[in-house]
Design an enzyme around this catalytic site. Structure first.
Site, PDB file in Angstrom:
ATOM      1  N   ARG A  30      16.170 113.443 -34.436  1.00 30.93           N
ATOM      2  CA  ARG A  30      17.110 113.494 -33.304  1.00 30.93           C
ATOM      3  C   ARG A  30      16.479 114.241 -32.110  1.00 30.93           C
ATOM      4  NH1 ARG A  30      19.289 116.782 -29.666  1.00 30.93           N
ATOM      5  NH2 ARG A  30      19.475 118.393 -31.268  1.00 30.93           N
ATOM      6  N   ASP A  31      16.459 115.556 -32.183  1.00 29.13           N
ATOM      7  CA  ASP A  31      15.897 116.337 -31.070  1.00 29.13           C
ATOM      8  C   ASP A  31      14.466 115.877 -30.805  1.00 29.13           C
ATOM      9  OD1 ASP A  31      15.901 118.249 -29.095  1.00 29.13           O
ATOM     10  OD2 ASP A  31      16.128 119.964 -30.416  1.00 29.13           O
ATOM     11  N   HIS A 222      17.840 127.756 -33.920  1.00 27.50           N
ATOM     12  CA  HIS A 222      17.132 126.547 -33.464  1.00 27.50           C
ATOM     13  C   HIS A 222      16.170 126.980 -32.356  1.00 27.50           C
ATOM     14  CE1 HIS A 222      17.424 122.154 -32.037  1.00 27.50           C
ATOM     15  NE2 HIS A 222      16.938 122.739 -30.965  1.00 27.50           N
ATOM     16  N   HIS A 224      12.598 126.325 -29.960  1.00 24.86           N
ATOM     17  CA  HIS A 224      11.558 125.442 -29.414  1.00 24.86           C
ATOM     18  C   HIS A 224      10.283 126.265 -29.238  1.00 24.86           C
ATOM     19  CE1 HIS A 224      13.630 121.571 -28.463  1.00 24.86           C
ATOM     20  NE2 HIS A 224      14.643 122.340 -28.824  1.00 24.86           N
ATOM     21  N   CYS A 255      14.447 118.513 -24.803  1.00 22.90           N
ATOM     22  CA  CYS A 255      15.714 117.982 -24.317  1.00 22.90           C
ATOM     23  C   CYS A 255      15.491 117.245 -22.996  1.00 22.90           C
ATOM     24  CB  CYS A 255      16.708 119.123 -24.121  1.00 22.90           C
ATOM     25  SG  CYS A 255      18.250 118.569 -23.408  1.00 22.90           S
ATOM     26  N   ASN A 264      10.271 121.273 -30.633  1.00 16.82           N
ATOM     27  CA  ASN A 264      10.848 122.284 -31.515  1.00 16.82           C
ATOM     28  C   ASN A 264       9.718 122.954 -32.284  1.00 16.82           C
ATOM     29  OD1 ASN A 264      12.850 119.893 -31.315  1.00 16.82           O
ATOM     30  ND2 ASN A 264      14.115 121.576 -32.046  1.00 16.82           N
TER      31      ASN A 264
END
Ligand code: COA
Ligand code: ZN
Length: 323
Positions: A30-31, A222, A224, A255, A264
């Site tokens: 996803r990300d 979470h 990055h 993003c 990430n």
């Protein structure tokens, strides 16, 4: 900070770990994929997810129910979810930005959603054209619906340390949001450094405060790796008692609505750090490196973990020894 035994009080660095196991949530599908120039078909995304399952990952963010105009890489999320192997021991999550996303996810049979909150109005506007308070009100409504629908909810506080538009974020704002969403009944509240601007001292301070108020069980982080502090920040949160981490295979990520955000923290880097420190992560490093290789083949742009060359060399050596 990190005086004496501070950071390692709750486990033995060299021995067998003595506390709750760290849990990875791989957000690569996803990300990771939402910001790559190459858009993958649902079947290719499933290939990547299967490689992560082969590596032993038990939590995977498999897609997002967002406008395909806003995020073309996530089109066909329902197809991805329909194709996931049924595994009782695995939790697949979908990111949702709004009520429409929730309804689409629910109708696709999704059992766990990740709802995004915003520590700043500017980020809320860039992502979903709402204020932070409006996005929070939508999230509160979704939590109530999800309770009735039997769906698990993670509430993710994005830009929890710094916003690409508004700059540094006051930790008191984040603490207030976490308290609110814990009380609303989120199954998990995730603290997200969306642009990778946090440093380990800040992370330790914020997570200490949050763990003191709420315990570590329902909190996650979470990070990055924009400024190469991803692994250090995982360690800082780990030292505060956090055991749930998002990470992305191959250091994919970023993003599309947050200028300057890069990948990430890599799942393989976090795995390596934790296993070298004595934790059993339940992840098979060989299979994980195959998944990282696949992420690179599919996207043509997965940078890989920062330890990629070293890890590959160890695996080559082990293979040569075995032959
Ligand atoms: N999934 C699919 N389609 C959606 C949707 C969702 N969750 N939410 C809205 N849409 C559709 C609407 O049906 C509408 O479609 P149409 O143009 O064919 O009529 C269109 O998107 C616009 O909807 P609107 O309610 O006017 O929203 P908007 O134009 O203000 O856009 C979002 C807001 C939320 C749809 C869009 O910005 C978005 O999906 N952002 C995703 C953000 C994201 O994923 N960020 C990454 C996480 S860090
Ligand atoms: Zn992210």
């Amino acid at each position: 900070f990190f005086q004496a035994e501070d950071g390692i009080r709750d486990y033995k660095v060299t021995g067998v770990q003595t506390c709750a196991l760290p849990i990875f949530n791989d957000v690569g599908p996803r990300d990771g994929l939402q910001n790559q120039s190459r858009i993958l078909e649902p079947s290719q995304r499933l290939q990547l997810i299967n490689a992560l399952l082969d590596a032993g990952l038990k939590r995977i963010e498999a897609g997002a129910f967002v406008s395909p105009k806003a995020v073309p890489a996530m089109a066909g999320a329902a197809e991805v979810f329909a194709g996931l192997p049924q595994r009782d021991d695995v939790c697949y999550t979908a990111l949702i930005p709004n009520l429409r996303g929730y309804e689409l996810a629910r109708d696709a049979g999704v059992k766990s959603v990740c709802m995004v909150l915003y520590a700043t109005d500017a980020m809320a506007h860039a992502n979903v054209r709402m204020t932070s308070a409006q996005a929070s009100a939508v999230a509160a409504d979704i939590i109530a619906r999800a309770a009735a629908d039997g769906i698990r909810v993670t509430s993710t506080v994005s830009v929890a340390f710094e916003c690409p538009f508004d700059g540094p974020v006051d930790p008191a704002v984040v603490c207030g949001m976490v308290t609110e969403f814990m009380q609303l009944g989120s199954d998990e509240v995730c603290i997200a450094d969306t642009i990778g601007a946090a440093n380990p001292v800040q992370v330790r301070r914020l997570m200490d405060e949050l763990v003191a108020s709420h315990g570590a069980e329902r909190l996650s982080c979470h990070f990055h790796d924009t400024r190469a502090m991803g692994v250090a920040n995982v360690y800082a949160a780990l030292s505060a008692g956090i055991r749930r981490f998002d990470a992305s295979i191959g250091r994919l990520g970023g993003c599309p609505f947050a200028p300057g955000a890069s990948g990430n923290v890599a799942t393989e880097d976090v795995h390596m750090m934790l296993s070298q420190a004595g934790f059993d992560t339940g992840v098979d490093i060989r299979a994980l490196m195959r998944a990282s290789e696949l992420a690179n083949q599919l996207t043509g742009s997965a940078p890989g973990g920062r330890a990629r060359a070293w890890l590959s060399r160890q695996l080559d050596k082990a293979a040569a020894d075995a032959a």
